[in-house]
Design a protein around this motif. Sequence first.
Motif, short mmCIF file in Angstrom:
data_model
loop_
_atom_site.label_atom_id
_atom_site.label_comp_id
_atom_site.label_asym_id
_atom_site.label_seq_id
_atom_site.Cartn_x
_atom_site.Cartn_y
_atom_site.Cartn_z
N ALA A 55 0.84 -1.22 0.11
CA ALA A 55 0.09 0.04 -0.03
C ALA A 55 1.03 1.32 0.14
CB ALA A 55 -0.90 0.09 1.34
N GLU A 71 1.65 5.48 -0.55
CA GLU A 71 1.17 6.80 -0.49
C GLU A 71 2.33 7.87 -0.99
OE1 GLU A 71 -2.20 7.30 2.64
OE2 GLU A 71 -0.42 7.51 3.25
N SER A 72 1.76 8.97 -1.82
CA SER A 72 2.87 10.04 -2.14
C SER A 72 2.05 11.27 -2.00
CB SER A 72 3.21 9.57 -3.63
OG SER A 72 3.85 10.84 -4.28
N PRO A 73 2.76 12.22 -1.78
CA PRO A 73 2.41 13.84 -1.70
C PRO A 73 2.04 14.15 -3.19
CG PRO A 73 4.56 13.91 -1.22
CD PRO A 73 4.21 12.32 -1.27
N ASP A 74 2.77 13.46 -4.25
CA ASP A 74 2.64 13.90 -5.61
C ASP A 74 1.67 13.18 -6.36
OD1 ASP A 74 4.99 15.54 -4.86
OD2 ASP A 74 6.14 13.70 -5.19
N GLY A 75 1.09 12.17 -5.87
CA GLY A 75 0.32 11.43 -6.72
C GLY A 75 -1.07 10.59 -5.98
N PRO A 76 -1.87 9.91 -6.28
CA PRO A 76 -2.89 9.19 -5.67
C PRO A 76 -2.30 7.82 -5.08
CG PRO A 76 -3.27 8.88 -8.19
CD PRO A 76 -2.04 9.99 -8.02
N PRO A 77 -2.88 7.71 -4.04
CA PRO A 77 -2.28 6.60 -3.35
C PRO A 77 -2.85 4.98 -4.03
CG PRO A 77 -4.41 7.30 -2.30
CD PRO A 77 -4.06 8.08 -3.27
N VAL A 100 -2.75 0.48 -4.17
CA VAL A 100 -2.57 -0.75 -3.34
C VAL A 100 -2.14 -1.76 -4.63
CG1 VAL A 100 -3.40 -2.75 -1.90
CG2 VAL A 100 -4.24 -0.30 -1.51
N TYR A 140 -0.89 -5.73 -5.55
CA TYR A 140 -1.05 -7.38 -4.91
C TYR A 140 -0.01 -8.17 -5.87
CZ TYR A 140 -5.18 -6.02 -3.16
OH TYR A 140 -6.38 -5.31 -2.59
N ASN A 158 -2.53 7.27 -16.05
CA ASN A 158 -3.13 6.95 -17.35
C ASN A 158 -3.48 5.75 -17.79
OD1 ASN A 158 -3.13 8.84 -20.13
ND2 ASN A 158 -1.84 9.89 -18.15
#
Lengths: 715, 229
Positions: free
Chosen positions: B187, B189-195, B197, B199, B218
């Motif tokens: 999982a 997370e980034s301040p610059d893009g969506p999180p 998950v 597998y 994209n």
Amino acid sequence: MAAVSSHRAKRVGALATAGAAFLLTSSAQSETIPSYNTYGSPGLIDMPTAEMAPDATIGLTYGRIGDSNRAAFSFQITPWLSGTFRYAGIENFDDPSSVDGVYYDRSFDVRVQLLRETRLRPAVAIGLQDFVGTGLYGGEYIVATKALAPGLRVTGGLGWGRLGSYNSFTTIGERSEVILGEGGVPTYDRWFRGDVGAFGGISWSPNDKLTFELEYSSDAYTLESARGGFEHKSPYSFGAQYRFDNDAQLGLYYAYGDTLGLQLTFPTNPKTSGIPGGIEVAGVPVKRRASGSASDLGWTADLEATERSIEQRMTTNLSREKLELVNVELRPRSATVWLRNPTYGAPAQAIGRTARVMTRTLPDSVEEFIIVPTENGIPMSAVTMKRSDLEALENDAAVEMLARTSITDAYGRGTPEDLVTFPRFNWVVAPYFDYSGFDPDMPLRIDVGARVAASYEIRRNVVLSGELRKRVIGNLDEISRESESLLPRVRTDYRLYADEGDPFIRYLTLDLYGRPAPELYSRVSVGYLERMYAGVSGEVLWKPADSRLAFGAELNYVRRRAYDGLFGLEENVTVDPVSGIEREIPDVNGHVSGYYAFGNGFHGQVDVGRYLAGDYGATFTLTREFANGWSVGAFATFTDVTEEEFGEGSFDKGIMLTIPLSAGTSRPSRTLSRQTIRSLQRDGGARLDVSSRLYDQVRTWHEPDVSNTWGRFWR
Amino acid sequence: MGTILAMNLRTTLPRIGLLALASVLTGCSNDPYFEFPVQSIVPTSLRQQEANGEITPQAIVQTLSATDLPVAFLGVPDRGSQALLIRIEQNGPYETFANPDRQSVTMRHGMITGTRGLSGDLMSTEEEALLDLIRARRAGQVSYIQRYLTPEDVTEVVTYRCGVEPDATVDVSIGLVQDRATEMVAACESPDGPPFVDYYKVSGSGEILASRQWLGENLGYVAMQMLQR
């Protein structure tokens, strides 16, 4: 895979909630395009706001209030600076220069954001509206805008000039009424002087599609009321605006208590529009050599045979990448490839694809790759890299390879011969369009027709090329407006060329390109150089491969072409149709040019010299360029021609817009569409329009341009 | 003969005219690299190639029986497209898989580190730390970087912080690949893009046999299954 994701759903629940919260905050921070006003700038209905569009936004707006039609082109030059060019036509306007009751006017605005909006502080901007020329829309303002709640924005400001004409509450200094020069000059004697009025408004967006706006305008519409059919019944206007999925916006307003208003804006942005990275197919992957194989020099025993088979394989492999092998030279440890790039707008992509083909075709002992891109048979630079770096860095950040690549002058590295045989003949038949704008009799005239262009490469650096155009439909030949010129009619006779030239030869030249010395490039062109002039044009360019700076010199000897655009030539004498005075066009003109890439995409050019009409002066050009080929720029030319001699507009100026073909196709292309929008074409400060100038050809392959596009090296 | 010829001429001449008009409107050239500018007026969205469609079991069988090289299945659910990719090159631990349409995906032990020709491509990653945890089937916190080109052709670097956890052990039986695998969840997370998950199903030898991996806004989530190793 569906099974995997669904049985994971619960576990991800908590994460998704966190993700949703994160998304909300990030969308609140992301830049949205503000509402535009009927002047084509971010604003309310008629009044400006302190908002800025996202950096590099280009806005095309049609706005209307009552009888006033306004077409505008705006550009967010930097995050804090924007500019707008506008062409307005006011119907039912009583003025001697009105045509069928319509008064036409061109205007420029600039706006600077002084403070960005924070949680507590409003955004504050200062602006000049119609600050050049006759100043019909002339006004200055300082304005603040603040979001009070999500979707609710409040604006308040102070206006001078037109924006201080209604219900002014104080007066600061005296505002000049005099038009400077022949128009077209900054109206600095008026700025922030005279009556001061207050304006403001509220905009509310209940969702991201709809916006409701209410404004209090400080514009009394004095001129439109006095000379036109405008009735100013109320300072209040209100309306609604709808935003389409492509960010286009349509606003409808009830304005000034008596009339209707409309605003339609199409925004685009070179930084964010288009498919990231393009849709073209993958290049071939790097082929890594087996360890130890690099010392195998067995192939050198029959160098010639190896070279021949490599030539063949490389020609085939490069043509699959839509590149052309000019020649290849093999040494035991090094290989040089001369390259022609008909395809890739990004030079780094052409170099990257060639380098990868080289890893697949060259004997293992070749460690040093030298790629020499050529334009018109002339080596433009030598791009040197190590094969082991390509092998090691294929899956790393592209900058890692850039750091290990050197781009140097290719003087003396010309290929001894080409694999292709000369002469080579290329032709194309395609449609064209041409236009002429801002003639009050017909604000926009368009020709559409067929063009036949051909080039005949006699030797690799000697090219005969030409283009013939035949109009199919259009009205460029109907220009009837004649205005007196106090100079030789070097450009104002355009009407006659448009009328009589069908079909016409747009150009037909023999160009000879060369490399006279290190860091020097040369061109000689003979023939029909452009639509109005034939002659000889010589150019020399100094441009070190790693330099942001270049200098050039161009000298031209010209003969005026016949109006019918065929092979005839006329004497360099023009007769003014109004005054009947004969004037002579000098045979010789030319310029010394300086070019500089400032970085951050800004590019400057200064051309100093003698113009077509014999006037001496300089042209200053500033352009913002994007790595994907878009550019937006402006230029102004100041010569020793007085404002009176120049006539309407006082001096030559305009804006330039370049759109790459790849912006529409998302496929790589070197084709650019360049448009120059001049508010007026007069005879002062007019330059010969030679199409094969060296600078753009050369700099494409030099370090600054190659670095700018390096993200595409592995694409 | 004469009348036929005349009739032919009468019908042929307009045809030639139409043909000439069509060639003028569409543009033509002897230059193989010539591109017609009107293409730029038609929005790309209207001309995008339709989805590659579903890969049938027969196509999989055919491909697997035709080659001994590693074969992977790739699905891009957001675009409704699927592809079978055959390994065409190896560079150290990186393997490049491609299809005849010249679209390619590069993987390291089954983790996608780059794509080409899919549009909106993932250009490269810094995957070392993430891959180590996933291959070792261990939990941990690592950083992970994805690089993309923007429409402006500038490289955009998105740095993620990823939490990695092992989950159940399952049997994998896809194509010719049959193995025991541990499911791994990352999982990020980034301040610059969506999180996102991701597998991964990882074999005992540390090879990723199947995955759902986030390849940027994209491409969205992409499903990969190794059909033949």
